[in-house]
Design a protein around this motif. Structure first.
Motif, mmCIF file in Angstrom:
data_model
loop_
_atom_site.group_PDB
_atom_site.id
_atom_site.type_symbol
_atom_site.label_atom_id
_atom_site.label_comp_id
_atom_site.label_asym_id
_atom_site.label_seq_id
_atom_site.Cartn_x
_atom_site.Cartn_y
_atom_site.Cartn_z
ATOM 1 N N ALA A 100 37.929 11.276 -19.295
ATOM 2 C CA ALA A 100 38.282 12.614 -18.779
ATOM 3 C C ALA A 100 37.353 13.251 -18.029
ATOM 4 C CB ALA A 100 38.472 13.352 -20.095
ATOM 5 N N GLY A 101 37.669 13.904 -17.057
ATOM 6 C CA GLY A 101 36.737 14.611 -16.058
ATOM 7 C C GLY A 101 36.270 13.746 -14.735
ATOM 8 N N ASP A 102 36.853 12.383 -14.608
ATOM 9 C CA ASP A 102 36.571 11.560 -13.512
ATOM 10 C C ASP A 102 37.551 12.246 -12.566
ATOM 11 O OD1 ASP A 102 34.483 9.995 -14.750
ATOM 12 O OD2 ASP A 102 35.967 8.652 -15.149
ATOM 13 N N VAL A 103 37.416 12.396 -11.170
ATOM 14 C CA VAL A 103 38.144 12.766 -10.245
ATOM 15 C C VAL A 103 39.016 11.633 -9.622
ATOM 16 C CG1 VAL A 103 36.503 14.829 -9.857
ATOM 17 C CG2 VAL A 103 36.486 12.629 -8.387
ATOM 18 N N MET A 104 40.009 12.214 -9.010
ATOM 19 C CA MET A 104 40.929 11.308 -8.422
ATOM 20 C C MET A 104 41.038 11.651 -6.798
ATOM 21 S SD MET A 104 44.842 10.039 -8.999
ATOM 22 C CE MET A 104 44.272 8.549 -10.314
ATOM 23 N N ILE A 105 40.579 10.772 -5.867
ATOM 24 C CA ILE A 105 40.366 11.258 -4.486
ATOM 25 C C ILE A 105 41.741 10.510 -3.992
ATOM 26 C CG2 ILE A 105 39.045 10.695 -2.559
ATOM 27 C CD1 ILE A 105 36.913 10.701 -4.188
ATOM 28 N N ALA A 106 42.424 11.292 -3.054
ATOM 29 C CA ALA A 106 43.599 10.639 -2.231
ATOM 30 C C ALA A 106 42.911 10.335 -0.800
ATOM 31 C CB ALA A 106 44.430 11.991 -1.960
ATOM 32 N N ILE A 107 43.361 9.146 -0.472
ATOM 33 C CA ILE A 107 43.171 8.600 0.826
ATOM 34 C C ILE A 107 44.618 8.782 1.592
ATOM 35 C CG2 ILE A 107 42.368 6.886 2.262
ATOM 36 C CD1 ILE A 107 41.078 5.682 0.287
ATOM 37 N N LYS A 108 44.637 9.540 2.612
ATOM 38 C CA LYS A 108 45.740 9.996 3.291
ATOM 39 C C LYS A 108 46.570 8.745 3.902
ATOM 40 C CE LYS A 108 47.396 13.505 6.789
ATOM 41 N NZ LYS A 108 46.914 14.554 7.615
ATOM 42 N N SER A 109 48.074 8.976 3.725
ATOM 43 C CA SER A 109 48.813 7.864 4.344
ATOM 44 C C SER A 109 49.186 8.046 5.820
ATOM 45 C CB SER A 109 50.004 7.714 3.605
ATOM 46 O OG SER A 109 51.033 8.905 3.979
ATOM 47 N N SER A 110 49.763 7.171 6.320
ATOM 48 C CA SER A 110 50.042 7.520 7.887
ATOM 49 C C SER A 110 51.688 7.963 7.949
ATOM 50 C CB SER A 110 49.990 5.983 8.741
ATOM 51 O OG SER A 110 50.754 5.016 8.241
ATOM 52 N N GLU A 170 46.756 18.184 -8.810
ATOM 53 C CA GLU A 170 47.076 19.584 -8.375
ATOM 54 C C GLU A 170 47.865 19.680 -7.106
ATOM 55 O OE1 GLU A 170 43.771 21.941 -7.463
ATOM 56 O OE2 GLU A 170 42.449 20.997 -9.014
ATOM 57 N N ARG A 171 49.193 20.098 -7.542
ATOM 58 C CA ARG A 171 50.354 19.861 -6.430
ATOM 59 C C ARG A 171 50.111 20.535 -5.242
ATOM 60 N NH1 ARG A 171 53.036 19.944 -2.682
ATOM 61 N NH2 ARG A 171 54.977 19.869 -2.401
ATOM 62 N N ASN A 172 49.320 21.625 -5.396
ATOM 63 C CA ASN A 172 48.989 22.178 -3.979
ATOM 64 C C ASN A 172 47.658 21.613 -3.487
ATOM 65 O OD1 ASN A 172 50.778 24.284 -4.576
ATOM 66 N ND2 ASN A 172 49.187 25.835 -5.566
ATOM 67 N N ALA A 173 47.158 20.739 -3.957
ATOM 68 C CA ALA A 173 46.064 19.933 -3.132
ATOM 69 C C ALA A 173 46.579 18.842 -2.530
ATOM 70 C CB ALA A 173 44.982 19.255 -4.204
ATOM 71 N N VAL A 174 47.794 18.290 -2.712
ATOM 72 C CA VAL A 174 48.386 17.292 -2.194
ATOM 73 C C VAL A 174 48.779 17.470 -0.758
ATOM 74 C CG1 VAL A 174 50.032 15.340 -2.146
ATOM 75 C CG2 VAL A 174 49.142 15.945 -4.268
ATOM 76 N N GLN A 175 48.313 16.775 0.248
ATOM 77 C CA GLN A 175 48.500 17.286 1.672
ATOM 78 C C GLN A 175 49.905 16.677 2.058
ATOM 79 O OE1 GLN A 175 45.033 16.705 4.225
ATOM 80 N NE2 GLN A 175 43.723 17.902 2.617
ATOM 81 N N VAL A 176 51.014 16.968 1.647
ATOM 82 C CA VAL A 176 52.441 16.368 1.877
ATOM 83 C C VAL A 176 52.560 16.394 3.508
ATOM 84 C CG1 VAL A 176 54.695 16.424 1.443
ATOM 85 C CG2 VAL A 176 53.046 17.020 -0.415
ATOM 86 N N MET A 210 42.435 15.437 -5.196
ATOM 87 C CA MET A 210 43.580 15.933 -5.693
ATOM 88 C C MET A 210 43.848 15.976 -7.182
ATOM 89 S SD MET A 210 46.366 12.919 -5.094
ATOM 90 C CE MET A 210 46.405 11.298 -6.020
ATOM 91 N N GLY A 211 43.025 15.799 -7.746
ATOM 92 C CA GLY A 211 43.081 15.866 -9.202
ATOM 93 C C GLY A 211 41.928 15.305 -9.942
ATOM 94 N N GLU A 212 42.244 15.370 -11.505
ATOM 95 C CA GLU A 212 40.994 14.586 -12.258
ATOM 96 C C GLU A 212 42.005 14.008 -13.517
ATOM 97 O OE1 GLU A 212 39.131 17.687 -14.369
ATOM 98 O OE2 GLU A 212 40.600 18.981 -14.838
ATOM 99 N N LEU A 213 41.327 13.066 -14.213
ATOM 100 C CA LEU A 213 41.881 12.576 -15.262
ATOM 101 C C LEU A 213 41.584 13.350 -16.696
ATOM 102 C CD1 LEU A 213 40.436 8.709 -14.973
ATOM 103 C CD2 LEU A 213 42.357 10.091 -13.927
ATOM 104 N N VAL A 214 42.322 13.603 -17.387
ATOM 105 C CA VAL A 214 42.701 14.249 -18.742
ATOM 106 C C VAL A 214 43.002 13.094 -19.937
ATOM 107 C CG1 VAL A 214 43.092 16.297 -17.427
ATOM 108 C CG2 VAL A 214 44.790 14.938 -18.252
ATOM 109 N N GLU A 215 42.515 13.597 -21.030
ATOM 110 C CA GLU A 215 43.187 13.031 -22.248
ATOM 111 C C GLU A 215 44.653 13.441 -22.279
ATOM 112 O OE1 GLU A 215 40.565 14.015 -25.488
ATOM 113 O OE2 GLU A 215 38.862 12.684 -24.727
ATOM 114 N N SER A 216 45.412 12.387 -22.286
ATOM 115 C CA SER A 216 46.762 12.335 -22.543
ATOM 116 C C SER A 216 47.479 10.994 -22.080
ATOM 117 C CB SER A 216 47.420 13.463 -21.291
ATOM 118 O OG SER A 216 48.900 13.335 -21.085
ATOM 119 N N ASP A 217 48.891 10.727 -22.860
ATOM 120 C CA ASP A 217 49.349 9.798 -22.452
ATOM 121 C C ASP A 217 50.511 9.789 -21.623
ATOM 122 O OD1 ASP A 217 47.898 7.902 -24.238
ATOM 123 O OD2 ASP A 217 48.978 8.694 -25.937
ATOM 124 N N GLU A 218 50.622 10.922 -20.842
ATOM 125 C CA GLU A 218 51.939 11.398 -19.968
ATOM 126 C C GLU A 218 51.724 10.418 -18.643
ATOM 127 O OE1 GLU A 218 53.282 15.267 -19.426
ATOM 128 O OE2 GLU A 218 51.935 15.874 -20.923
#
Length: 344
Positions: free
Chosen positions: A177-187, A271-277, A331-339
């Protein structure tokens, strides 16, 4: 005497067309040659000498995939030099998720009728994909299937083998928990969800040729944009920081793919707003009236790969990815959860 059968030709299979296709594709295949290649195309098997210098415990990693119904777009546009890139990408982007470097690739093309120039176009895309992935195209197969599919249609699949040091295989259990998730952009849409895409846009040649102001190009050009190949970026990233896990965002989108690289008890809070759709996904959702949950469960939404690193390594990781020519952001982080995935 060259192989030729008039009877076989009358049954719908012209072996001479196959020979011509091989001759036309040789120049494309030559672009992919690496020092490990020991044989040219045309043999019964592709020979490759594996260089294990600096690898104490080499482990082979294999992956296979196809292009799916995106090929229908290529049919309608009569453009066949990009789907081969998709085919390579879908395979090599999978094997790099455990830290493996792709070594070689083989393709398989099934067609209703062998039109040598078209087959050569397809293989030119495969070769380009291999060049981008820095792996060799050491063999393949073109199979003419009269009666099984229309003469002007084909299907394309591929297979790759990579290598990784056993001690360097990514270990998702090191995540916390607390590790970050990095997005690499798609084409773009890459090579998934095209059955839904074709339904949404009622795809026809006329619709594909229509310019879309919100896309800045025609719908067809946007949809046919090849899948990003992330080999160079990921290899650079692995050299720069301690990468804990990598997810290739393909069919099933965020909700199916990200949990595949998470241990029990941890979820990705995005974070939905962080995702560069990308604009194409907004257009798909609007045109098809598709709920956002379904969009994130079908498409990559602008994220081709999701990478987990320690939060202290985030800036260094993003810099390494960008230095390799790709766009990246947290774009986010890891949290304690099973979702599995929480988008909020």
């Amino acid at each position: 005497m060259k192989s030729f059968s008039e009877s076989y030709k009358e049954a719908g299979v012209d072996v001479t067309a196959g020979y011509k296709a091989v001759e036309l594709m040789k120049a494309h295949v030559a672009r992919t040659m690496t020092k490990g290649v020991m044989s040219g195309i045309g043999g019964f098997g592709g020979l490759f000498e594996l260089d294990v210098t600096g690898i104490s415990k080499p482990v082979l990693v294999s992956g296979t995939d196809g292009v799916g119904t995106k090929i229908k777009i290529a049919f309608l546009l009569d453009r066949h030099d990009t789907v081969g890139i998709d085919c390579v990408a879908m395979c090599v982007n999978d094997v790099i998720c455990c830290g493996a470097k792709p070594q070689f690739f083989l393709d398989y093309i099934a067609c209703g009728k062998n039109f040598p120039e078209k087959i050569a176009q397809i293989v030119s895309g495969v070769a380009e994909g291999c060049v981008q992935a820095e792996c060799a195209l050491i063999g393949g197969e073109t199979a003419e299937h009269p009666g099984l599919m229309p003469e002007d249609e084909y299907d394309l699949a591929g297979f790759t083998v990579g290598v990784v040091d056993k001690d360097k295989i990514l270990d998702p259990t090191t995540q916390k928990a607390g590790d970050v998730m990095i997005a690499i952009k798609s084409s773009g849409v890459h090579s998934n969800g095209f059955s839904l895409v074709r339904k949404v846009f009622s795809v026809t040649e006329q619709n594909l040729a229509r310019h879309q102001s919100d896309l800045g190009t025609t719908l067809g050009d946007c949809l046919l944009t090849p899948t990003k190949i992330y080999v160079k970026a990921v290899m650079s990233l692995l050299d720069a920081v301690n990468v804990k896990s990598i997810s290739h965002i393909t069919g099933g989108g965020f909700y199916e793919n990200i949990p595949r690289s998470l241990p029990a008890g941890l979820s990705a809070k995005i974070e939905r707003n962080a995702v560069q759709v990308l604009p194409i996904f907004d257009l798909i959702a609007k045109t098809g009236k598709i709920p956002e949950r379904d969009m994130f469960n079908t498409f990559n939404m602008g994220v081709g790969m999701a990478v987990v690193v320690d939060k202290n390594d985030a800036d260094k990781a993003i810099s390494a990815i960008r230095a390799a020519g790709e766009e990246a952001y947290v774009m986010g982080e890891l949290v304690e959860s099973d979702e599995g995935v929480i988008i909020c």
